[in-house]
Each structure stands twice: as structure tokens, then as C-alpha cells.
Design an enzyme around this catalytic site. Structure first.
Site, PDB file in Angstrom:
ATOM      1  N   SER A  45     -30.776  29.391   2.813  1.00 41.71           N
ATOM      2  CA  SER A  45     -31.635  28.223   2.605  1.00 41.71           C
ATOM      3  C   SER A  45     -31.951  28.012   0.916  1.00 41.71           C
ATOM      4  CB  SER A  45     -32.847  28.041   3.037  1.00 41.71           C
ATOM      5  OG  SER A  45     -33.659  27.046   2.866  1.00 41.71           O
TER       6      SER A  45
ATOM      7  N   ALA B 223     -33.472  32.921   1.516  1.00 40.49           N
ATOM      8  CA  ALA B 223     -34.053  31.777   1.200  1.00 40.49           C
ATOM      9  C   ALA B 223     -34.501  31.778  -0.196  1.00 40.49           C
ATOM     10  CB  ALA B 223     -35.337  31.537   2.195  1.00 40.49           C
ATOM     11  N   LYS B 224     -34.322  30.615  -0.823  1.00 41.47           N
ATOM     12  CA  LYS B 224     -35.035  30.360  -2.388  1.00 41.47           C
ATOM     13  C   LYS B 224     -35.862  29.486  -2.517  1.00 41.47           C
ATOM     14  CE  LYS B 224     -33.116  29.777  -7.143  1.00 41.47           C
ATOM     15  NZ  LYS B 224     -31.965  29.464  -7.805  1.00 41.47           N
ATOM     16  N   VAL B 225     -37.064  29.506  -2.861  1.00 44.50           N
ATOM     17  CA  VAL B 225     -38.135  28.616  -3.253  1.00 44.50           C
ATOM     18  C   VAL B 225     -38.372  28.205  -4.431  1.00 44.50           C
ATOM     19  CG1 VAL B 225     -38.886  28.890  -0.834  1.00 44.50           C
ATOM     20  CG2 VAL B 225     -39.768  30.343  -2.587  1.00 44.50           C
TER      21      VAL B 225
END
Length: 82
Positions: free
Chosen positions: A16, A45-47
């Protein structure tokens, strides 16, 4: 994102990239990720940075723990952060 059109245990990686912040149901997303991941598969996941990453990581850890408990997953299947 909440309804992945993939078979259970069918992928080795769920990635993601800057999308989870906009999930309308984060727990449903994580439940779907868990469903499609093959044993030993990885969730990455990268935020966004700037303070939001810590809050999102904490929320994902809590939600993923809830999902693991609901589906009876082993503790070793937990996501990790670096």
C-alpha cells in the site's frame, strides 16, 4: 480497497503506497489483506510523514491485532515496523 478481488492465500506481497489514510474502513482493509496473503507473505505500507505515520502505524497495529485474533492467526504473523 476494502474488497480485494483476489482468492484467499493467493499473494506473497500486499503493498500500500500512500493509500491507507483514505480507507473508509481500515479494519476491513487489513482483514482483506490478511485473507489474500499466503502463509509467510508480507504486508508493506507507506504513509505520509509529518506526524501522521506514527498514529497510522499505531492504529494499524491495533487493528491488525484485532483481525489476527478474529481469524485465529498466530502471533508470528503480525506486521512489523522498521
Amino acid at each position: 480497497m476494502e474488497r480485494l478481488p483476489l482468492a484467499a492465500n493467493s499473494v506473497q506481497l500486499v503493498w500500500s503506497n500512500l493509500a491507507l489514510q483514505w480507507a473508509t474502513d481500515l479494519e476491513a482493509c487489513l482483514r482483506g489483506f490478511h485473507r489474500v496473503l499466503a502463509p509467510g507473505g508480507a504486508f508493506v505500507a507507506k504513509v505520509f510523514q509529518g506526524g501522521s505515520e506514527r498514529g497510522m502505524l499505531d492504529l494499524m497495529k491495533r487493528r491488525f491485532a484485532t483481525v489476527r485474533a478474529a481469524v485465529g492467526a498466530s502471533p508470528g504473523s503480525a506486521p512489523s515496523a522498521r
